[in-house]
Scaffold this motif. Structure first.
Motif, PDB file in Angstrom:
ATOM      1  N   THR A  77       0.735  -1.325  -0.196  1.00  0.00           N
ATOM      2  CA  THR A  77       0.056  -0.170   0.092  1.00  0.00           C
ATOM      3  C   THR A  77       0.868   1.413   0.018  1.00  0.00           C
ATOM      4  OG1 THR A  77      -1.959  -0.931   0.858  1.00  0.00           O
ATOM      5  CG2 THR A  77      -1.750   1.431   1.245  1.00  0.00           C
ATOM      6  N   PRO A  78       1.818   1.454   0.765  1.00  0.00           N
ATOM      7  CA  PRO A  78       2.653   2.490   0.799  1.00  0.00           C
ATOM      8  C   PRO A  78       3.438   2.926  -0.380  1.00  0.00           C
ATOM      9  CG  PRO A  78       3.422   1.049   2.377  1.00  0.00           C
ATOM     10  CD  PRO A  78       2.117   0.547   2.114  1.00  0.00           C
ATOM     11  N   SER A  79       3.743   1.763  -1.147  1.00  0.00           N
ATOM     12  CA  SER A  79       4.495   1.824  -2.376  1.00  0.00           C
ATOM     13  C   SER A  79       3.580   2.441  -3.358  1.00  0.00           C
ATOM     14  CB  SER A  79       5.207   0.576  -3.041  1.00  0.00           C
ATOM     15  OG  SER A  79       4.086  -0.166  -3.586  1.00  0.00           O
ATOM     16  N   VAL A  80       2.191   2.287  -3.407  1.00  0.00           N
ATOM     17  CA  VAL A  80       1.068   2.999  -4.385  1.00  0.00           C
ATOM     18  C   VAL A  80       1.187   4.424  -3.977  1.00  0.00           C
ATOM     19  CG1 VAL A  80      -1.188   2.849  -4.950  1.00  0.00           C
ATOM     20  CG2 VAL A  80      -0.222   0.662  -4.648  1.00  0.00           C
ATOM     21  N   ALA A  81       1.015   4.708  -2.601  1.00  0.00           N
ATOM     22  CA  ALA A  81       0.907   6.010  -2.331  1.00  0.00           C
ATOM     23  C   ALA A  81       2.145   6.659  -2.742  1.00  0.00           C
ATOM     24  CB  ALA A  81       0.895   6.101  -0.626  1.00  0.00           C
ATOM     25  N   TYR A  82       3.322   5.984  -2.526  1.00  0.00           N
ATOM     26  CA  TYR A  82       4.580   6.819  -2.984  1.00  0.00           C
ATOM     27  C   TYR A  82       4.856   7.172  -4.621  1.00  0.00           C
ATOM     28  CZ  TYR A  82       9.541   7.284  -4.156  1.00  0.00           C
ATOM     29  OH  TYR A  82      10.941   7.853  -4.922  1.00  0.00           O
ATOM     30  N   VAL A  83       4.231   6.111  -5.194  1.00  0.00           N
ATOM     31  CA  VAL A  83       4.235   6.061  -6.779  1.00  0.00           C
ATOM     32  C   VAL A  83       3.419   7.343  -7.307  1.00  0.00           C
ATOM     33  CG1 VAL A  83       3.862   4.979  -8.875  1.00  0.00           C
ATOM     34  CG2 VAL A  83       5.219   4.321  -7.257  1.00  0.00           C
ATOM     35  N   VAL A  84       2.003   7.554  -6.654  1.00  0.00           N
ATOM     36  CA  VAL A  84       1.038   8.250  -7.066  1.00  0.00           C
ATOM     37  C   VAL A  84       1.593   9.672  -6.923  1.00  0.00           C
ATOM     38  CG1 VAL A  84      -0.969   9.415  -6.176  1.00  0.00           C
ATOM     39  CG2 VAL A  84      -1.234   6.990  -6.390  1.00  0.00           C
ATOM     40  N   ARG A  85       2.331  10.120  -5.832  1.00  0.00           N
ATOM     41  CA  ARG A  85       2.631  11.312  -5.658  1.00  0.00           C
ATOM     42  C   ARG A  85       3.862  11.688  -6.295  1.00  0.00           C
ATOM     43  NH1 ARG A  85       4.518   9.222  -0.565  1.00  0.00           N
ATOM     44  NH2 ARG A  85       6.513   9.965  -0.063  1.00  0.00           N
ATOM     45  N   THR A  86       5.208  10.964  -6.639  1.00  0.00           N
ATOM     46  CA  THR A  86       6.260  11.035  -7.064  1.00  0.00           C
ATOM     47  C   THR A  86       6.016  10.826  -8.815  1.00  0.00           C
ATOM     48  OG1 THR A  86       7.177   8.723  -6.970  1.00  0.00           O
ATOM     49  CG2 THR A  86       7.597  10.517  -4.991  1.00  0.00           C
ATOM     50  N   ASP A  87       5.083  10.322  -9.248  1.00  0.00           N
ATOM     51  CA  ASP A  87       5.049  10.115 -10.621  1.00  0.00           C
ATOM     52  C   ASP A  87       3.923  10.906 -11.411  1.00  0.00           C
ATOM     53  OD1 ASP A  87       7.246   8.559 -10.094  1.00  0.00           O
ATOM     54  OD2 ASP A  87       6.654   6.624 -11.035  1.00  0.00           O
ATOM     55  N   THR A 335       3.085   9.443   3.358  1.00  0.00           N
ATOM     56  CA  THR A 335       1.787  10.080   3.569  1.00  0.00           C
ATOM     57  C   THR A 335       0.687   8.868   4.315  1.00  0.00           C
ATOM     58  OG1 THR A 335       1.018   9.228   1.281  1.00  0.00           O
ATOM     59  CG2 THR A 335       1.755  11.591   1.710  1.00  0.00           C
ATOM     60  N   THR A 336       1.252   7.677   4.484  1.00  0.00           N
ATOM     61  CA  THR A 336       0.666   6.719   5.038  1.00  0.00           C
ATOM     62  C   THR A 336       1.671   5.824   5.904  1.00  0.00           C
ATOM     63  OG1 THR A 336      -0.788   4.881   4.524  1.00  0.00           O
ATOM     64  CG2 THR A 336       1.136   5.104   3.210  1.00  0.00           C
ATOM     65  N   GLY A 337       0.826   4.737   6.667  1.00  0.00           N
ATOM     66  CA  GLY A 337       1.794   3.922   7.265  1.00  0.00           C
ATOM     67  C   GLY A 337       2.607   3.040   6.332  1.00  0.00           C
ATOM     68  N   ASP A 338       3.740   2.895   6.764  1.00  0.00           N
ATOM     69  CA  ASP A 338       4.654   1.924   5.823  1.00  0.00           C
ATOM     70  C   ASP A 338       5.623   1.346   6.819  1.00  0.00           C
ATOM     71  OD1 ASP A 338       6.542   0.938   4.093  1.00  0.00           O
ATOM     72  OD2 ASP A 338       6.665   2.881   2.953  1.00  0.00           O
ATOM     73  N   GLY A 339       5.225  -0.114   6.640  1.00  0.00           N
ATOM     74  CA  GLY A 339       5.877  -1.122   7.540  1.00  0.00           C
ATOM     75  C   GLY A 339       7.480  -1.057   7.208  1.00  0.00           C
ATOM     76  N   ILE A 340       8.058  -1.252   6.177  1.00  0.00           N
ATOM     77  CA  ILE A 340       9.373  -1.439   5.791  1.00  0.00           C
ATOM     78  C   ILE A 340      10.127   0.125   6.192  1.00  0.00           C
ATOM     79  CG2 ILE A 340      11.375  -1.737   4.155  1.00  0.00           C
ATOM     80  CD1 ILE A 340       9.194  -3.611   2.659  1.00  0.00           C
ATOM     81  N   LEU A 341       9.495   1.034   5.792  1.00  0.00           N
ATOM     82  CA  LEU A 341      10.215   2.482   6.332  1.00  0.00           C
ATOM     83  C   LEU A 341      10.318   2.398   7.824  1.00  0.00           C
ATOM     84  CD1 LEU A 341       9.107   5.869   4.515  1.00  0.00           C
ATOM     85  CD2 LEU A 341       9.287   5.443   7.058  1.00  0.00           C
ATOM     86  N   THR A 342       9.099   2.091   8.426  1.00  0.00           N
ATOM     87  CA  THR A 342       9.211   1.883   9.874  1.00  0.00           C
ATOM     88  C   THR A 342      10.394   1.448  10.281  1.00  0.00           C
ATOM     89  OG1 THR A 342       6.829   2.487  10.081  1.00  0.00           O
ATOM     90  CG2 THR A 342       7.728   1.622  12.211  1.00  0.00           C
ATOM     91  N   ALA A 343      10.508   0.055   9.805  1.00  0.00           N
ATOM     92  CA  ALA A 343      11.629  -0.676  10.291  1.00  0.00           C
ATOM     93  C   ALA A 343      12.971   0.062  10.148  1.00  0.00           C
ATOM     94  CB  ALA A 343      11.439  -2.036   9.538  1.00  0.00           C
ATOM     95  N   ILE A 344      12.983   0.607   8.911  1.00  0.00           N
ATOM     96  CA  ILE A 344      14.319   1.429   8.779  1.00  0.00           C
ATOM     97  C   ILE A 344      14.622   2.408   9.522  1.00  0.00           C
ATOM     98  CG2 ILE A 344      15.297   3.000   7.055  1.00  0.00           C
ATOM     99  CD1 ILE A 344      14.172   1.080   4.813  1.00  0.00           C
ATOM    100  N   MET A 345      13.393   3.150   9.973  1.00  0.00           N
ATOM    101  CA  MET A 345      13.459   4.287  10.899  1.00  0.00           C
ATOM    102  C   MET A 345      14.098   3.744  12.449  1.00  0.00           C
ATOM    103  SD  MET A 345      12.844   7.194   9.465  1.00  0.00           S
ATOM    104  CE  MET A 345      13.820   6.546   7.949  1.00  0.00           C
ATOM    105  N   ILE A 346      13.592   2.476  12.793  1.00  0.00           N
ATOM    106  CA  ILE A 346      13.783   2.264  13.803  1.00  0.00           C
ATOM    107  C   ILE A 346      15.375   1.372  14.032  1.00  0.00           C
ATOM    108  CG2 ILE A 346      13.538  -0.060  15.557  1.00  0.00           C
ATOM    109  CD1 ILE A 346      10.655  -0.126  14.528  1.00  0.00           C
TER     110      ILE A 346
END
Length: 443
Positions: A77-87, A335-346
């Motif tokens: 889901t977060p990858s769709v949110a990322y692609v929508v706004r960047t592309d 713009t949304t919850g992102d599991g992998i991004l959260t893991a990287i931030m931790i």
């Protein structure tokens, strides 16, 4: 809203949510975003067997209305949110029922900024589904849309995740539970690229096993992996990867409350916690609020749903917010919850502070908490019931500020969630059972 809840249109595939619904949603979106120019709509899906059915139905609807459909295939889901706004897409669609079993599915809509679609547009779609609006015209000739493979968008998202890390994870041993869902072909490649030694479970989807005894809602698998392999930490995702629940080196579960505390205090320490605020929901543990207060961090409390957390963050310019369930939003990056991004931030906090996840979490002490779901036919009637309200008031008075009783109607299921916090587990059990008994007698 009749169909769209707090997290899209969700229900049993083929029964509550049908291919016909998906086709009509595609028809309306294709027309809505193609009125002045050819619309561009990007679609992702999780690993459920029914996701292919809904993806193809959406595509048929979109292109028959004159817009183009770009397919990310199995992705998060977060990858769709990322692609929508960047592309520069007009709209994003994710086919997923998140943490629900494979028999369910859902359709989540995002606007051009990667935020959840406005209720106004969702309401218009509902009216179209129910035949309350004029028919949408079919495109003809060269105006018929096309379907385009857009796997490159998913690859660009993977590159974005890798770029967030400021240092190598070489020497770190990390466990991953991919829930047999959207991260099965993404998470390992990200952490491998960052230099970690990865150990993975829940990465063999077959269309029927998404979230089945694995992922963030069945954390025991990851706890076992971390302890048996003596790993530094582990991260579990849900079916569409907008959630992350961590496990520290001792096997302790680090849920969303701990993650907000760990990342919030870290950002404050380094002068990056804009507004000195974090955002949590009413389901957050009292221990989080007390730990934040101790560290001089202010907080807003919203109703349950990462949609509402995000709205508060956007309105006030805050950079961190989330839910106990593991929906964590880092607004500088997503713009949304992102599991992998959260893991990287931790991992960034662990690496920067040169300490363990267990040590980072030790500054927060959780109150015992118990949650039970009660199936009901009319959620609002139960919440408004005088006897239910009276029972709740009595329990709150007995707790005297050292706990709480919370009743909440689920936004995705026909249940009332009954949650108690108190000094001991026995007290939680007592008060939850007391409330459940009253509710069941009033059904």
């Amino acid at each position: 809203m009749k169909y769209f809840g707090t997290d899209g249109f969700r229900g049993e595939a083929g029964k509550v949510l049908t291919a016909d619904h998906a086709y009509k949603i595609g028809r309306y979106l294709g027309w809505y975003y193609g009125r002045e120019k050819r619309g561009r709509i990007v679609i992702g899906k999780d690993t459920r067997r029914s996701s292919y059915m809904f993806e193809y139905a959406l595509v048929a609807g979109i292109i028959s209305s004159g817009s183009d459909a770009y397919l990310l295939h199995v992705t998060t889901t977060p990858s769709v949110a990322y692609v929508v706004r960047t592309d520069d897409f007009d709209c994003g669609v994710m086919v997923s029922a998140s943490h629900n079993p494979y028999t369910d599915n859902g359709i989540k809509l995002m606007d051009s900024n990667g935020h959840k679609m406005s209720a106004a547009v969702e309401s218009q779609i509902e009216d179209y589904i129910d035949g309350k609006t004029d028919p949408v015209p079919f495109a003809i000739g060269e105006n018929i849309g096309v379907a385009i493979d857009y796997a490159i968008g998913r690859n660009r998202y993977i590159g974005f995740l890798i770029s967030l890390a400021t240092r190598s994870y070489k020497g770190k041993r990390i466990g991953l539970d991919c829930a047999n869902g959207s991260t099965f072909n993404i998470a390992k490649s990200v952490f491998d690229a960052l230099g970690a030694k990865t150990y993975v479970v829940g990465n063999e989807p077959n269309g029927l096993n998404i979230n089945q005894n694995c992922g963030s809602t069945h954390i025991d698998n990851l706890v076992k992996l971390v302890k048996e392999k003596e790993l530094d930490c582990g991260f579990a995702f849900d079916g569409d990867a907008d959630r992350c629940i961590a496990v520290d080196e001792t096997g302790q579960v680090i849920d969303g409350d701990y993650i907000i505390y760990i990342c919030g205090t870290y950002l404050k320490k380094h002068g990056r916690l804009d507004g000195n605020h974090v955002v949590a929901t009413i389901m957050a543990n009292l221990g989080l609020f007390k730990a934040l207060e101790k560290n001089g961090i202010e907080y807003d409390v919203t109703t349950v749903g990462d949609k509402y957390v995000n709205e508060d963050m956007v309105k006030n310019g805050y950079v961190l917010g989330g839910e106990q369930s593991g929906h964590i939003i880092f607004s500088k990056h997503a713009t949304t919850g992102d599991g992998i991004l959260t893991a990287i931030m931790i991992m960034e906090v662990i690496m920067e502070e040169k300490t363990s996840l267990h040590t980072l979490a030790s500054g927060m002490k959780k109150y015992p908490q118990l949650l039970k779901n009660v199936k009901v036919t009319d959620k609002q009637a139960i919440l408004d019931n005088p006897k239910v309200q009276e029972c709740r008031k009595e329990i709150e008075e007995e707790l005297q500020g050292n706990g709480r009783m919370l009743l909440r109607a689920s936004g995705t299921e026909p249940v009332i969630r009954v949650m108690a916090e108190a000094d001991t587990k026995d007290l939680c059990e007592k008060y939850v059972d007391q409330m459940v008994d009253v509710i069941e007698k009033e059904l």
